[in-house]
Design a protein around this motif. Structure first.
Motif, PDB file in Angstrom:
ATOM      1  N   GLU A  41       2.270   6.992  -7.091  1.00  0.00           N
ATOM      2  CA  GLU A  41       1.902   8.352  -7.475  1.00  0.00           C
ATOM      3  C   GLU A  41       1.287   9.122  -6.311  1.00  0.00           C
ATOM      4  OE1 GLU A  41      -0.678   8.275 -10.844  1.00  0.00           O
ATOM      5  OE2 GLU A  41       0.646   6.982 -12.025  1.00  0.00           O
ATOM      6  N   ASN A  42       1.302   8.530  -5.137  1.00  0.00           N
ATOM      7  CA  ASN A  42       0.602   9.118  -4.009  1.00  0.00           C
ATOM      8  C   ASN A  42       1.577   9.672  -2.996  1.00  0.00           C
ATOM      9  OD1 ASN A  42      -1.920   9.402  -2.309  1.00  0.00           O
ATOM     10  ND2 ASN A  42      -2.618   8.062  -3.958  1.00  0.00           N
ATOM     11  N   HIS A  43       1.310  10.869  -2.522  1.00  0.00           N
ATOM     12  CA  HIS A  43       2.171  11.502  -1.537  1.00  0.00           C
ATOM     13  C   HIS A  43       1.420  11.784  -0.230  1.00  0.00           C
ATOM     14  CE1 HIS A  43       5.169  11.976  -4.654  1.00  0.00           C
ATOM     15  NE2 HIS A  43       4.259  12.540  -5.432  1.00  0.00           N
ATOM     16  N   GLN A  44       0.237  11.211  -0.101  1.00  0.00           N
ATOM     17  CA  GLN A  44      -0.564  11.445   1.094  1.00  0.00           C
ATOM     18  C   GLN A  44      -0.627  10.212   1.978  1.00  0.00           C
ATOM     19  OE1 GLN A  44      -1.701  14.380   2.178  1.00  0.00           O
ATOM     20  NE2 GLN A  44      -0.551  15.198   0.463  1.00  0.00           N
ATOM     21  N   ILE A  45       0.489   9.473   2.029  1.00  0.00           N
ATOM     22  CA  ILE A  45       0.604   8.280   2.874  1.00  0.00           C
ATOM     23  C   ILE A  45       1.731   8.510   3.866  1.00  0.00           C
ATOM     24  CG2 ILE A  45       0.967   5.785   2.926  1.00  0.00           C
ATOM     25  CD1 ILE A  45       0.281   5.752  -0.065  1.00  0.00           C
ATOM     26  N   ALA A  46       1.514   8.131   5.109  1.00  0.00           N
ATOM     27  CA  ALA A  46       2.571   8.167   6.124  1.00  0.00           C
ATOM     28  C   ALA A  46       2.649   6.795   6.777  1.00  0.00           C
ATOM     29  CB  ALA A  46       2.300   9.250   7.159  1.00  0.00           C
ATOM     30  N   TYR A  47       3.822   6.464   7.311  1.00  0.00           N
ATOM     31  CA  TYR A  47       4.071   5.108   7.813  1.00  0.00           C
ATOM     32  C   TYR A  47       4.756   5.207   9.173  1.00  0.00           C
ATOM     33  CZ  TYR A  47       4.782   0.072   6.670  1.00  0.00           C
ATOM     34  OH  TYR A  47       4.734  -1.292   6.628  1.00  0.00           O
ATOM     35  N   VAL A  48       4.200   4.519  10.163  1.00  0.00           N
ATOM     36  CA  VAL A  48       4.846   4.371  11.471  1.00  0.00           C
ATOM     37  C   VAL A  48       5.240   2.909  11.606  1.00  0.00           C
ATOM     38  CG1 VAL A  48       4.604   4.530  13.974  1.00  0.00           C
ATOM     39  CG2 VAL A  48       3.548   6.270  12.503  1.00  0.00           C
ATOM     40  N   PHE A  49       6.534   2.662  11.702  1.00  0.00           N
ATOM     41  CA  PHE A  49       7.049   1.290  11.737  1.00  0.00           C
ATOM     42  C   PHE A  49       7.084   0.749  13.166  1.00  0.00           C
ATOM     43  CE2 PHE A  49       8.816   3.401   8.024  1.00  0.00           C
ATOM     44  CZ  PHE A  49       8.583   2.485   7.011  1.00  0.00           C
ATOM     45  N   GLN A  50       7.328  -0.549  13.265  1.00  0.00           N
ATOM     46  CA  GLN A  50       7.446  -1.187  14.580  1.00  0.00           C
ATOM     47  C   GLN A  50       8.587  -0.569  15.369  1.00  0.00           C
ATOM     48  OE1 GLN A  50       7.706  -5.445  14.337  1.00  0.00           O
ATOM     49  NE2 GLN A  50       7.857  -5.730  16.539  1.00  0.00           N
TER      50      GLN A  50
ATOM     51  N   SER B 104      -4.305  -2.946  -8.841  1.00  0.00           N
ATOM     52  CA  SER B 104      -4.809  -3.727  -7.706  1.00  0.00           C
ATOM     53  C   SER B 104      -4.910  -2.893  -6.441  1.00  0.00           C
ATOM     54  CB  SER B 104      -3.908  -4.947  -7.458  1.00  0.00           C
ATOM     55  OG  SER B 104      -2.578  -4.537  -7.196  1.00  0.00           O
ATOM     56  N   ILE B 105      -4.157  -1.792  -6.348  1.00  0.00           N
ATOM     57  CA  ILE B 105      -4.215  -0.893  -5.196  1.00  0.00           C
ATOM     58  C   ILE B 105      -4.356   0.533  -5.703  1.00  0.00           C
ATOM     59  CG2 ILE B 105      -3.043  -0.042  -3.132  1.00  0.00           C
ATOM     60  CD1 ILE B 105      -1.447  -2.629  -3.042  1.00  0.00           C
ATOM     61  N   LEU B 106      -5.419   1.196  -5.274  1.00  0.00           N
ATOM     62  CA  LEU B 106      -5.631   2.592  -5.653  1.00  0.00           C
ATOM     63  C   LEU B 106      -5.906   3.415  -4.395  1.00  0.00           C
ATOM     64  CD1 LEU B 106      -7.941   2.196  -8.800  1.00  0.00           C
ATOM     65  CD2 LEU B 106      -5.490   2.709  -8.774  1.00  0.00           C
ATOM     66  N   ILE B 107      -5.225   4.543  -4.274  1.00  0.00           N
ATOM     67  CA  ILE B 107      -5.434   5.476  -3.171  1.00  0.00           C
ATOM     68  C   ILE B 107      -5.852   6.799  -3.785  1.00  0.00           C
ATOM     69  CG2 ILE B 107      -4.392   6.591  -1.156  1.00  0.00           C
ATOM     70  CD1 ILE B 107      -2.242   4.231  -1.417  1.00  0.00           C
ATOM     71  N   ASN B 108      -7.051   7.251  -3.433  1.00  0.00           N
ATOM     72  CA  ASN B 108      -7.621   8.426  -4.106  1.00  0.00           C
ATOM     73  C   ASN B 108      -7.611   8.242  -5.619  1.00  0.00           C
ATOM     74  OD1 ASN B 108      -8.283  10.024  -1.811  1.00  0.00           O
ATOM     75  ND2 ASN B 108      -6.120  10.601  -1.597  1.00  0.00           N
ATOM     76  N   GLY B 109      -7.821   6.998  -6.051  1.00  0.00           N
ATOM     77  CA  GLY B 109      -7.901   6.708  -7.474  1.00  0.00           C
ATOM     78  C   GLY B 109      -6.578   6.555  -8.180  1.00  0.00           C
ATOM     79  N   ARG B 110      -5.462   6.628  -7.442  1.00  0.00           N
ATOM     80  CA  ARG B 110      -4.135   6.554  -8.058  1.00  0.00           C
ATOM     81  C   ARG B 110      -3.313   5.442  -7.416  1.00  0.00           C
ATOM     82  NH1 ARG B 110      -1.501  12.210  -7.294  1.00  0.00           N
ATOM     83  NH2 ARG B 110      -2.387  11.898  -5.231  1.00  0.00           N
TER      84      ARG B 110
ATOM     85  N   ILE C 274       0.836  -1.200   0.000  1.00  0.00           N
ATOM     86  CA  ILE C 274       0.000   0.000   0.000  1.00  0.00           C
ATOM     87  C   ILE C 274       0.875   1.257   0.000  1.00  0.00           C
ATOM     88  CG2 ILE C 274      -1.687   1.320   1.353  1.00  0.00           C
ATOM     89  CD1 ILE C 274      -2.744  -1.408   2.369  1.00  0.00           C
ATOM     90  N   ALA C 275       1.985   1.184   0.751  1.00  0.00           N
ATOM     91  CA  ALA C 275       2.891   2.332   0.832  1.00  0.00           C
ATOM     92  C   ALA C 275       3.715   2.530  -0.433  1.00  0.00           C
ATOM     93  CB  ALA C 275       3.828   2.165   2.026  1.00  0.00           C
ATOM     94  N   GLY C 276       3.728   1.535  -1.317  1.00  0.00           N
ATOM     95  CA  GLY C 276       4.544   1.626  -2.520  1.00  0.00           C
ATOM     96  C   GLY C 276       5.983   1.230  -2.295  1.00  0.00           C
ATOM     97  N   LEU C 277       6.295   0.675  -1.117  1.00  0.00           N
ATOM     98  CA  LEU C 277       7.652   0.197  -0.849  1.00  0.00           C
ATOM     99  C   LEU C 277       7.939  -1.094  -1.600  1.00  0.00           C
ATOM    100  CD1 LEU C 277       7.833   0.835   3.009  1.00  0.00           C
ATOM    101  CD2 LEU C 277       8.597   2.317   1.141  1.00  0.00           C
TER     102      LEU C 277
END
Length: 253
Positions: A76-85, A66-72, A56-59
Motif C-alpha cells: 500500500e506504500n508508494h513512497q519507496i524507491a529501489y536502487v539495484f546492484q 510484520s512490515i509497516l512503512i508509515n503504518g501501512r 520491504i519493497a513489496g516485491l
C-alpha cells in the motif's frame, strides 16, 4: 495506524518453498528505522539481505503486519524507491527519460517533472549526458542515473542493494560521496546492503548484521561518528577499528 517510526519490522520470518524453520531465510527479525536514518545491512552470503529489501519493497509478499512503512504494509506504500546492484536502466530511453520515468506515472505537470529532472542532472553531474543512452555511459554514470531516477520521486525510504559493488575504487568513493550529498538534500531514510564494512561504517547511522541460523541473534551496531564524516580521518581512529572488528566477528559467528 499511528507509528513513531518510518519503518517497523516485527518478528519477520520468511522462507522459500517449505515453511519449516530449517528452511527459513529470515527468522524472527525485528528492526525500527527512523525518518532520514541510514541503516547498513551486512552478513554472510545467503543470510537474506536482498530478500529483506525485496520484502520491504513489496516485491515479495509477507505477513502484512510484520512490515509497516508509515503504518501501512509495503503493497500500500508508494513512497519507496529501489536502487539495484545493476542499474536496470531502459536502453531505449535517454538519461533524462530514465530519470523521469517513475515520476511521470504520478501525472505531475510536465514543467515540474522537467524542473526536478534538471536539478538531479546537475546534482549528479549528468547534465552533459541528458540526451545520451545507457549504452553510451560508464558503469558509474549508469548508477548515477539509477540513483537520480530513485530520488526524483522523493521517497521516504530508499533501498539500495550493493549499488557500488561493480565499481572501481575511485568511482565507488565518488558514489558514496554523492549519496551523502543527495541524502542531505532529499532526507530519505536509506537501507543499504553491502559486503564492505568500512563503507557501511562511513555511510550508516547503524549497522545490522543478519545471521543465517536461528540460534544466533541478529545484532545492531550504532555508529557514533558525527556528520559530516571524513572517511580518511575516521579510518585512523581506534574506535573505527574496534567497531569494524566487532561487526566482523558478529558476521563470522
Amino acid at each position: 495506524m499511528h507509528t513513531s517510526h518510518l519503518l517497523e519490522i516485527k518478528q519477520l520470518s520468511f522462507g522459500y518453498g517449505c515453511q519449516s524453520t530449517d528452511t527459513l531465510t529470515i527468522q524472527n527479525f525485528s528492526l525500527n528505522v527512523n525518518k532520514g536514518e541510514i541503516v547498513g545491512i551486512v552478513g554472510q552470503s545467503g543470510c537474506g539481505k536482498t530478500t529483506l529489501l525485496n520484502l520491504i519493497a513489496g516485491l515479495i509478499l509477507s505477513s502484512e503486519q510484520s512490515i509497516l512503512i508509515n503504518g501501512r504494509p509495503p503493497k500500500e506504500n508508494h513512497q519507496i524507491a529501489y536502487v539495484f546492484q545493476s542499474p536496470a536502466l531502459f536502453d531505449w530511453l535517454t538519461v533524462r527519460g530514465n530519470i523521469e520515468y517513475g515520476v511521470r506515472r504520478r501525472k505531475l505537470a510536465p514543467s515540474i517533472i522537467r524542473q526536478e529532472a534538471d536539478r538531479l542532472l546537475h546534482a549528479t553531474n549528468l547534465w552533459a549526458y541528458a540526451d545520451a543512452y545507457p549504452q553510451d555511459l560508464s558503469g558509474g554514470m549508469q548508477q548515477r542515473v539509477a540513483l537520480a531516477r530513485a530520488l526524483i520521486v522523493k521517497p521516504d525510504l530508499l533501498l539500495m542493494d550493493e549499488p557500488f559493488s561493480a565499481l572501481d575504487y575511485q568511482t565507488r568513493s565518488e558514489m558514496q560521496e554523492l549519496v551523502l550529498e543527495l541524502w542531505k538534500d532529499y532526507q530519505p531514510a536509506i537501507m543499504i546492503v553491502s559486503h564492505d564494512i568500512d563503507e557501511m561504517i562511513y555511510l550508516a547511522d547503524k549497522i545490522v548484521v543478519l545471521q543465517k541460523t536461528a540460534d544466533l541473534s541478529d545484532k545492531c551496531f550504532e555508529i557514533p561518528f558525527q556528520r559530516p564524516r571524513d572517511f580518511e580521518a575516521i579510518m585512523k581512529l581506534p574506535l573505527f577499528n574496534q567497531i569494524k572488528q566487532r561487526i566482523r566477528r558478529s558476521i563470522l559467528q
